[in-house]
Design a protein around this motif. Sequence first.
Motif, PDB file in Angstrom:
ATOM      1  N   VAL A   1      23.108  11.965  56.072  1.00  0.00           N
ATOM      2  CA  VAL A   1      23.973  13.130  56.289  1.00  0.00           C
ATOM      3  C   VAL A   1      24.528  13.610  54.947  1.00  0.00           C
ATOM      4  O   VAL A   1      24.863  12.810  54.078  1.00  0.00           O
ATOM      5  N   SER A   2      24.617  14.930  54.802  1.00  0.00           N
ATOM      6  CA  SER A   2      25.158  15.534  53.594  1.00  0.00           C
ATOM      7  C   SER A   2      26.198  16.582  53.985  1.00  0.00           C
ATOM      8  O   SER A   2      25.978  17.372  54.904  1.00  0.00           O
ATOM      9  N   VAL A   3      27.341  16.575  53.296  1.00  0.00           N
ATOM     10  CA  VAL A   3      28.379  17.582  53.477  1.00  0.00           C
ATOM     11  C   VAL A   3      28.510  18.293  52.137  1.00  0.00           C
ATOM     12  O   VAL A   3      28.830  17.655  51.134  1.00  0.00           O
ATOM     13  N   GLU A   4      28.239  19.608  52.122  1.00  0.00           N
ATOM     14  CA  GLU A   4      28.227  20.358  50.867  1.00  0.00           C
ATOM     15  C   GLU A   4      29.089  21.604  50.955  1.00  0.00           C
ATOM     16  O   GLU A   4      29.162  22.246  52.000  1.00  0.00           O
ATOM     17  N   LEU A   5      29.692  21.937  49.821  1.00  0.00           N
ATOM     18  CA  LEU A   5      30.510  23.131  49.682  1.00  0.00           C
ATOM     19  C   LEU A   5      29.767  24.095  48.760  1.00  0.00           C
ATOM     20  O   LEU A   5      29.305  23.712  47.693  1.00  0.00           O
ATOM     21  N   SER A   6      29.616  25.353  49.182  1.00  0.00           N
ATOM     22  CA  SER A   6      28.890  26.333  48.362  1.00  0.00           C
ATOM     23  C   SER A   6      29.537  27.706  48.497  1.00  0.00           C
ATOM     24  O   SER A   6      30.578  27.845  49.133  1.00  0.00           O
ATOM     25  N   ASN A   7      28.892  28.702  47.897  1.00  0.00           N
ATOM     26  CA  ASN A   7      29.348  30.087  47.967  1.00  0.00           C
ATOM     27  C   ASN A   7      30.784  30.232  47.427  1.00  0.00           C
ATOM     28  O   ASN A   7      31.626  30.864  48.047  1.00  0.00           O
ATOM     29  N   GLY A   8      31.023  29.614  46.280  1.00  0.00           N
ATOM     30  CA  GLY A   8      32.347  29.714  45.666  1.00  0.00           C
ATOM     31  C   GLY A   8      33.437  29.017  46.456  1.00  0.00           C
ATOM     32  O   GLY A   8      34.598  29.391  46.380  1.00  0.00           O
ATOM     33  N   GLY A   9      33.084  27.986  47.223  1.00  0.00           N
ATOM     34  CA  GLY A   9      34.078  27.259  48.010  1.00  0.00           C
ATOM     35  C   GLY A   9      34.374  27.885  49.352  1.00  0.00           C
ATOM     36  O   GLY A   9      35.345  27.524  49.998  1.00  0.00           O
ATOM     37  N   ARG A  10      33.521  28.804  49.819  1.00  0.00           N
ATOM     38  CA  ARG A  10      33.764  29.492  51.093  1.00  0.00           C
ATOM     39  C   ARG A  10      32.835  29.048  52.214  1.00  0.00           C
ATOM     40  O   ARG A  10      33.029  29.435  53.354  1.00  0.00           O
ATOM     41  N   THR A  11      31.800  28.254  51.902  1.00  0.00           N
ATOM     42  CA  THR A  11      30.834  27.844  52.912  1.00  0.00           C
ATOM     43  C   THR A  11      30.706  26.329  52.913  1.00  0.00           C
ATOM     44  O   THR A  11      30.445  25.720  51.883  1.00  0.00           O
ATOM     45  N   LEU A  12      30.881  25.722  54.084  1.00  0.00           N
ATOM     46  CA  LEU A  12      30.756  24.287  54.262  1.00  0.00           C
ATOM     47  C   LEU A  12      29.513  24.036  55.105  1.00  0.00           C
ATOM     48  O   LEU A  12      29.393  24.576  56.213  1.00  0.00           O
TER      49      LEU A  12
ATOM     50  N   GLN B   1      38.597  23.831  47.192  1.00  0.00           N
ATOM     51  CA  GLN B   1      38.046  22.912  46.193  1.00  0.00           C
ATOM     52  C   GLN B   1      37.433  21.717  46.920  1.00  0.00           C
ATOM     53  O   GLN B   1      37.875  21.347  48.009  1.00  0.00           O
ATOM     54  N   GLN B   2      36.448  21.102  46.301  1.00  0.00           N
ATOM     55  CA  GLN B   2      35.749  19.978  46.911  1.00  0.00           C
ATOM     56  C   GLN B   2      36.692  18.816  47.226  1.00  0.00           C
ATOM     57  O   GLN B   2      36.520  18.145  48.233  1.00  0.00           O
ATOM     58  N   ASP B   3      37.708  18.594  46.407  1.00  0.00           N
ATOM     59  CA  ASP B   3      38.618  17.470  46.635  1.00  0.00           C
ATOM     60  C   ASP B   3      39.543  17.674  47.842  1.00  0.00           C
ATOM     61  O   ASP B   3      40.245  16.753  48.244  1.00  0.00           O
ATOM     62  N   SER B   4      39.543  18.851  48.435  1.00  0.00           N
ATOM     63  CA  SER B   4      40.357  19.078  49.635  1.00  0.00           C
ATOM     64  C   SER B   4      39.570  18.779  50.913  1.00  0.00           C
ATOM     65  O   SER B   4      40.090  18.943  52.007  1.00  0.00           O
ATOM     66  N   ILE B   5      38.319  18.313  50.766  1.00  0.00           N
ATOM     67  CA  ILE B   5      37.466  18.024  51.920  1.00  0.00           C
ATOM     68  C   ILE B   5      37.278  16.520  52.042  1.00  0.00           C
ATOM     69  O   ILE B   5      36.963  15.839  51.070  1.00  0.00           O
ATOM     70  N   SER B   6      37.483  16.004  53.261  1.00  0.00           N
ATOM     71  CA  SER B   6      37.226  14.593  53.528  1.00  0.00           C
ATOM     72  C   SER B   6      36.335  14.491  54.761  1.00  0.00           C
ATOM     73  O   SER B   6      36.344  15.372  55.616  1.00  0.00           O
ATOM     74  N   ALA B   7      35.547  13.415  54.828  1.00  0.00           N
ATOM     75  CA  ALA B   7      34.643  13.209  55.962  1.00  0.00           C
ATOM     76  C   ALA B   7      34.725  11.757  56.396  1.00  0.00           C
ATOM     77  O   ALA B   7      34.744  10.848  55.568  1.00  0.00           O
ATOM     78  N   ASP B   8      34.771  11.551  57.715  1.00  0.00           N
ATOM     79  CA  ASP B   8      34.858  10.214  58.280  1.00  0.00           C
ATOM     80  C   ASP B   8      33.905  10.129  59.465  1.00  0.00           C
ATOM     81  O   ASP B   8      33.835  11.061  60.283  1.00  0.00           O
TER      82      ASP B   8
ATOM     83  N   VAL C   1      39.105  19.945  56.211  1.00  0.00           N
ATOM     84  CA  VAL C   1      39.305  20.792  55.038  1.00  0.00           C
ATOM     85  C   VAL C   1      40.813  21.036  54.956  1.00  0.00           C
ATOM     86  O   VAL C   1      41.363  21.856  55.688  1.00  0.00           O
ATOM     87  N   ALA C   2      41.463  20.292  54.060  1.00  0.00           N
ATOM     88  CA  ALA C   2      42.921  20.328  53.973  1.00  0.00           C
ATOM     89  C   ALA C   2      43.404  21.629  53.335  1.00  0.00           C
ATOM     90  O   ALA C   2      42.870  22.082  52.329  1.00  0.00           O
ATOM     91  N   GLY C   3      44.397  22.232  53.965  1.00  0.00           N
ATOM     92  CA  GLY C   3      45.090  23.382  53.405  1.00  0.00           C
ATOM     93  C   GLY C   3      44.324  24.686  53.388  1.00  0.00           C
ATOM     94  O   GLY C   3      44.758  25.641  52.746  1.00  0.00           O
ATOM     95  N   VAL C   4      43.217  24.774  54.101  1.00  0.00           N
ATOM     96  CA  VAL C   4      42.425  26.006  54.054  1.00  0.00           C
ATOM     97  C   VAL C   4      43.183  27.192  54.650  1.00  0.00           C
ATOM     98  O   VAL C   4      42.951  28.335  54.272  1.00  0.00           O
TER      99      VAL C   4
END
Length: 162
Positions: free
Chosen positions: A64-75, A109-116, A126-129
Amino acid sequence: MINSPITRLDPFALVEDFFRQARPAQVNSEQRSSGFLPAVDARRENEDLVAAVDLPGVDPVNDVSVELSNGGRTLTISGERKVRNEAEGFREVRYGSFSRTLHLPEAVQQDSISADYDAGVLTVRVAGVYAAEQPQKIRITSGSSATQVSTSEADSQKEIDA
């Protein structure tokens, strides 16, 4: 009185007949390779976006991969459910590659995303979005007078320009 022979019923034969009749339509190789689409429940929890993705039988670390793209607007959550046993017969579980994309309301930002991953469910937070969402005042004009309406809960009064 008619004499009829006694027939014994085999309960296992009845079950086997049921499964033989309930078998789904054949799946061609293109449909088989298309993979599956895991269910996603996305919700807002205060200022966070929380997405729960059903991924039973998937190795979250390797597949599994969780990626952030499009300038931080697409997960994007993508990966693959691999076939563990190649067996002929009745199969309802779908295997293959998958990809689910969530469009975020604000760049993060990538550091605002956590996965469990727990019990077959991948939970991505996605914290604080939603923290940047500020109520906007919209100016409404009507004829010769202008009315300013506030959408915030704290400012419930209307100001009228005369």
